[in-house]
Enzyme design. Structure first.
Site, PDB file in Angstrom:
ATOM      1  N   CYS A 163       0.856  -1.191   0.000  1.00  0.00           N
ATOM      2  CA  CYS A 163       0.000   0.000   0.000  1.00  0.00           C
ATOM      3  C   CYS A 163       0.888   1.235   0.000  1.00  0.00           C
ATOM      4  O   CYS A 163       1.694   1.434   0.911  1.00  0.00           O
ATOM      5  CB  CYS A 163      -0.898  -0.017   1.232  1.00  0.00           C
ATOM      6  N   GLU A 210      -4.692  -8.291  -3.430  1.00  0.00           N
ATOM      7  CA  GLU A 210      -4.951  -8.345  -1.984  1.00  0.00           C
ATOM      8  C   GLU A 210      -4.186  -7.245  -1.286  1.00  0.00           C
ATOM      9  O   GLU A 210      -3.083  -6.880  -1.686  1.00  0.00           O
ATOM     10  CB  GLU A 210      -4.537  -9.724  -1.456  1.00  0.00           C
ATOM     11  N   ARG A 254      -8.583 -11.529  11.082  1.00  0.00           N
ATOM     12  CA  ARG A 254      -7.638 -10.956  10.117  1.00  0.00           C
ATOM     13  C   ARG A 254      -8.435 -10.445   8.929  1.00  0.00           C
ATOM     14  O   ARG A 254      -8.850 -11.222   8.062  1.00  0.00           O
ATOM     15  CB  ARG A 254      -6.617 -12.007   9.669  1.00  0.00           C
ATOM     16  N   ARG A 256      -8.837  -8.433   5.482  1.00  0.00           N
ATOM     17  CA  ARG A 256      -8.080  -7.987   4.325  1.00  0.00           C
ATOM     18  C   ARG A 256      -9.054  -7.636   3.199  1.00  0.00           C
ATOM     19  O   ARG A 256     -10.156  -8.193   3.124  1.00  0.00           O
ATOM     20  CB  ARG A 256      -7.115  -9.092   3.839  1.00  0.00           C
TER      21      ARG A 256
END
Length: 445
Positions: A163, A210, A254, A256
């Site tokens: 990112c 992802e 988690r 994502r």
């Protein structure tokens, strides 16, 4: 003759019979039929669909019926196996920013063949090679130094890109001068640019990207906006996104974001992804070393006839005192910072790449002793890289590097579920060899 329900029949049994059809002398329901057509045993169906064996047996016996999305997913499993007689894979894909191959494992599972891999970190490359020893290609390095034409043609592109913020400087000036700019200007200098240029050159049938959940809000949402405009407007793909919490597949919270794109029109629906029920979600006990002698010896992480976890994973008195003091300090200040300790019935916090420092986000309680870190093998299970009780994952790097790698990885069963949802929209259109589509021209913004 189909069964009928008498006035006094048990309603549950009546509903069960109404779901059944006859095939010769054997009575099977729709779920059982599709499971057998997919060539799956009960345990395999549980593993592939992300449910417990107990739930699978309920569907198999007609006690309850699965959601339509589960049946639709089962239907995709048969055609997504490639041409067994010719040895041809169902489709070809590339693995960019590959890490240790988490995205790849999901697409290997549905009959795809990885034809290209890129990863710059030398330790991740060691782990990748050790766990995919039969590849007929090496792991390439820095993707920014590799031309798109050097990458083989492929049907699907996978990428877990980092990112990064995008600089929009100069875009307004180009607009005022009426000069075209597109993604070459908007994302130049970022690693997403390399994803975009490869997609532009090869025009794969589909892609799966992802990233962390916060990609949506990164740089006040501008990063995500540029990514979506690039994929949809500049490259011309139909794109859907979804934030998924892996806790329904593994005992770990988690979240994502996954971005799925298709080159051609398709009825793919990301919202139809089958998600296991919360009541069937696994707990930490399913991935921990049992320490009762039932697990095969694993000298790197356990010792003795009962397979007790090595003492080096137990926190020292000094570190444990520090973590408790640190937590108390922030508690007194009204903050929520501190360690998190869990037992076998719990679901863990997110495993991070800093886990090697003190393990504070996921500590395992021990009776009469300080808590301990997870072993790297337990991390592999927590991320779905190997099944609980198994020792199939190869560790060739230090514990520190292994913790970093798993902390940066994706949860494999989540990716496999997405891959299976994508499968019919890939294999139905990949009869034409990917090589024939290389360089295909398509109008882009």
């Amino acid at each position: 003759m189909f069964p009928s329900c008498s006035r006094d029949a048990n309603l549950k049994s009546c509903h069960k019979d109404s779901q059944r059809v006859f095939q010769g002398d054997t009575t099977v329901n729709e779920f059982s039929t599709l499971r057998q057509q997919a060539g799956l045993t009960i345990p395999e169906a549980a593993d592939r669909l992300g449910y417990t064996e107990r739930q699978i047996y309920r569907w198999e016996n007609g006690e309850t019926g699965p959601r339509r999305a589960v049946l639709d997913l089962l239907r995709t499993m048969k055609p997504a196996t490639g041409n067994a007689q010719s040895g041809e894979p169902a489709f070809r894909f590339i693995d960019l920013f590959a890490g240790i191959g988490g995205l790849r494992r999901g697409f290997d599972a549905i009959g795809g063949k990885c034809v290209y891999t890129s990863e710059w970190d030398r330790f991740s490359k060691q782990t990748y090679r050790a766990n995919f020893p039969d590849d007929d290609h090496d792991v390439a390095g820095d993707i920014t130094q590799i031309g798109a034409e050097e990458i083989p043609a492929h049907d699907v592109l996978l990428a877990g890109f980092p990112c990064q913020p995008f600089s929009l400087a100069g875009v307004s000036k180009l607009n005022s001068l009426r000069r075209p700019h597109g993604f070459q200007c908007n994302v130049q200098g970022t690693l997403f640019f390399d994803v975009a240029r490869i997609i532009q050159h090869h025009r794969p049938e589909a892609f799966l990207l992802e990233n962390v959940k916060n990609l949506r809000s990164h740089d006040r949402g501008r990063t995500f906006d540029v990514i979506m405009r690039t994929l949809e407007e500049d490259l011309g793909y139909t794109v859907q996104t979804r934030i998924i919490d892996a806790r329904y597949w593994v005992p770990q919270h988690r979240e994502r974001i996954f971005i799925v794109g298709f080159r051609d029109d398709t009825d793919f629906d990301f919202d139809a992804l089958p998600v296991p029920g919360k009541e069937d979600a696994p707990r930490l006990g399913s991935i921990l070393h049992p320490e009762d002698g039932s697990e095969a010896p694993d000298e790197r992480f356990t010792t003795g006839p009962k397979g007790r976890v090595l003492d080096r994973y137990t926190l020292s008195d000094h570190l444990w005192s520090y973590l408790q003091s640190y937590a108390e300090k922030h508690r007194a200040a009204g903050n929520g910072f501190g360690f998190s300790a869990f037992g076998p019935e719990d679901v863990a916090r997110t495993l991070s790449a800093r886990y090697h420092k003190d393990g504070s986000e996921i500590l395992i309680r021990q009776k009469g002793r300080n808590p301990r870190r997870l072993t790297p093998r337990e991390c592999a299970r927590l991320m779905g890289f190997e099944k609980p009780g198994g020792t199939s994952y190869s560790f060739v790097v230090s514990d520190t590097q292994a913790y970093r790698q798993f902390g940066n990885a994706v949860v494999v069963p989540v990716v496999e579920a997405i891959a299976r949802l994508m499968a019919p929209h890939i294999v139905s259109k990949s009869d034409e060899p990917a090589e024939a589509r290389a360089g295909e021209e398509k109008a882009v913004a």
